[in-house]
Design a protein around this motif. Sequence first.
Motif, PDB file in Angstrom:
ATOM      1  N   LYS A 132     138.316  93.570 -60.760  1.00 18.02           N
ATOM      2  CA  LYS A 132     139.474  93.131 -61.361  1.00 18.02           C
ATOM      3  C   LYS A 132     140.472  93.933 -61.087  1.00 18.02           C
ATOM      4  N   ARG A 133     140.694  95.013 -60.937  1.00 15.37           N
ATOM      5  CA  ARG A 133     141.728  95.965 -60.363  1.00 15.37           C
ATOM      6  C   ARG A 133     142.157  95.339 -58.963  1.00 15.37           C
TER       7      ARG A 133
ATOM      8  N   GLN B  37     144.369  92.530 -61.920  1.00 17.24           N
ATOM      9  CA  GLN B  37     144.357  92.453 -63.261  1.00 17.24           C
ATOM     10  C   GLN B  37     144.544  93.665 -63.917  1.00 17.24           C
TER      11      GLN B  37
ATOM     12  N   ILE C  59     143.888  96.875 -66.314  1.00 15.58           N
ATOM     13  CA  ILE C  59     142.803  97.203 -66.841  1.00 15.58           C
ATOM     14  C   ILE C  59     143.195  98.444 -67.791  1.00 15.58           C
TER      15      ILE C  59
ATOM     16  N   LYS D 209     150.910  93.478 -73.233  1.00 14.53           N
ATOM     17  CA  LYS D 209     149.782  92.828 -72.731  1.00 14.53           C
ATOM     18  C   LYS D 209     149.875  91.354 -73.142  1.00 14.53           C
TER      19      LYS D 209
ATOM     20  N   LYS E 136     144.721  89.242 -71.602  1.00  9.69           N
ATOM     21  CA  LYS E 136     144.813  90.635 -71.842  1.00  9.69           C
ATOM     22  C   LYS E 136     144.928  91.385 -70.584  1.00  9.69           C
ATOM     23  N   ASN E 137     144.486  90.759 -69.480  1.00  9.73           N
ATOM     24  CA  ASN E 137     144.639  91.418 -68.170  1.00  9.73           C
ATOM     25  C   ASN E 137     146.026  91.190 -67.475  1.00  9.73           C
ATOM     26  N   HIS E 138     146.945  90.653 -68.182  1.00 12.97           N
ATOM     27  CA  HIS E 138     148.158  90.356 -67.269  1.00 12.97           C
ATOM     28  C   HIS E 138     149.498  90.929 -68.277  1.00 12.97           C
TER      29      HIS E 138
END
Length: 548
Positions: free
Chosen positions: A158-159, A163, A165, A175, A180-182
Amino acid sequence: MYFNQKSILAADYLRLSREDGDKLESDSIRNQRSLINDFVKQHKEIQLVEEYIDDGYSGTNFDRPAFQRMLEDVKRKKINCIIVKDLSRLGRNYIETGRYLEKIFPFMGVRFIAITDHYDSATGSDDADQIIVPFKNLINDAYCRDISIKIRSQLDVKRKNGQFIGSFAAYGYLKDPEDKNHLIVDEYAADIVRLIFNLKIDGYSSQRIAAWLNEMGVLPPLEYKRSRGMNYNSGFRSGSDPKWAVTSINRILQNELYIGTMVQGKNRKINYKVKKSSPIARENWIRVENTHEAIIPEESFQYVQSLLKIDTRIAPKRKSVYLFSGFVRCGDCGENMVKRSTTKKGKKYCYYHCSTYKNKEGCSSHLISEKMIYEVVLDSVKKQIALLTEEEKIIKKNGMDTYKKVESRSLEQQLMALYEEVERYKDLKARLYQDMVDGIVSREEYHEYNQRFTEKMQKAEKAKQETEEKKEKLSAEEKRMHPWIEDFKKYENIQSLDRKAVVTLIEQIIVYSKEQIEIRFRYSDEMQKMIEAVQIIRERQERKGEFV
C-alpha cells in the motif's frame, strides 16, 4: 494440584486482536463468551464471578489492561480459576504462555481451563499434555509471526502504491471519508501551513514564527486535532498548556507531504513480539510523488529547504533575519561574510566582512558596505529580468521548438556520454578479470581495481538515470515552456529588494572586492540553455538576413 469443589471462583477471559478481526465469527468476543457459559453450565461446581475482555489487543505480549487487572484480582483471592476458549486466547508468545501455564498460575494457585484444547490444570498433567500443550503454544506463536509478516507485506504494498497508512493525517490534511488511504486538504490548517512557509521565506526564524502563532492564539497541531474531536495523542506534547514550538515549525517546513509527495516507512517494528520501532535509513524510505493535492508549490518548498541550510540567525531585538543573511560569501575562502554596524556622527553604517578574517584564521577583510551590495544586487536583478523577458519573447515568437530541441539535444548528448562511460567500465572490469586469470595482475590488485571500476560505473549509472528523468520531465512540459522564469517575471517592475525577492531569485552573492561582486542567480543552467537557444535563433535569422 487439587481445588475445593465448593470454592471454584472462575473468571472468563476473552481476547480478540486486530489481526483476528478478519477471521471467522467463531473467534468473536460474543462467541467466546457463549462457549464459556455453556461450559460452566455443564460444571455446576464452577461459579463464574467475573469477566475480563481485551478487545483489540495482540497475543504476542501480556501487557494487556484486562489481563493485568485479572492477575490483581487473583492476588486479592477474588478468583482462583481462569477459563478461556483456547490457548491462543491466553497468548501467542510461546515462551511467555508456557511460563504462565507451568510457573505463574501454579504458584498463584490458579486453575486454568482451555476448553477447545481440552486442557484443565486441575486434572494433572500427563505425558501427552507435556508434549501437546507446548506444541500448540509453538503453533500459536508461529501463526502470530506469519500474520505479522503478511500484514507488514500488505502495508508495504500500500505504501509503494502511494496509499496513506496511519491513524491520523498530518496537520493540514484529513483522511478522505470515501477512502481512508487517501488524503484531502483541511483548508483551515492548510492556510496555517502556507502562512508558516511564507513567513519563513520572508525572513522569520522558526522561533519567531512559533511565537507569532502563539500570540495569535492559533492552536498547535495536537490541540487542533483534539478540538475537532479526534482522539489524538503524540509523544511531542509537553506541559498542561501546549503551544507551538520550534520543533513543530521545523517538522512542517521539512515535510514533503505538503508538495504532494507521500513519504512513509521511516520506522519499522523490531519484530512481532516487540512494540519498539527502529529508524530506517533515509534512502530506504518509501517515497511516492503526486499522491494527493499539494498545499505548498515545490519551488517554495525548495526555497525553504535551502534557507534551513544557511546561516539565518536573528540579531537581538529583530523579528526577522537581515536581508542578505546567509547569502553573502567571501570570494577567496568561500566562507560566509558577517554583518557589523558602526555609528558615526549619529548615523548608522552597515558593513559585511569575511568571517574567517574576523576569527583571525587568515584571509582578508573584504570589507564592503551593505549599501553597495544592495545597489549591485538590485541593478543585477533588474538587468537579469529584462534580459530573460526579452529572450523569452524571442523564443516564443521565433523558436519555441528550437528551445526545446536545444535542451533535448543537450540531454541526449549527456545520455550518450554516460552510456559510453558505463560500457567502458564494464569492458574494463571484463579485461581486468582476464588479466587476473592470465597472471598479469594479482588477486589483491584485481579486487582493488574492480572495486574502483564498480564505484565509477554505479556513479555513472545514477547520473544516467537522473538525466533520463530530466528528459522525461522535459517531454511532459507542454503547457509551460520554462515555468521557472515566472519567478523572475513576478519582479518585472521591482524597485526595491526584500527578503522574499532575494530568496526567490538569488543563490549566492560572492564578494571578491569592492570592484568585483558576482551574483549567482537561481536556475543558472536553465538560463544558459535559453541563451544558447536565442543564439541559435539569431544565427539562423542572420543567415536569412532577417535579424535586426
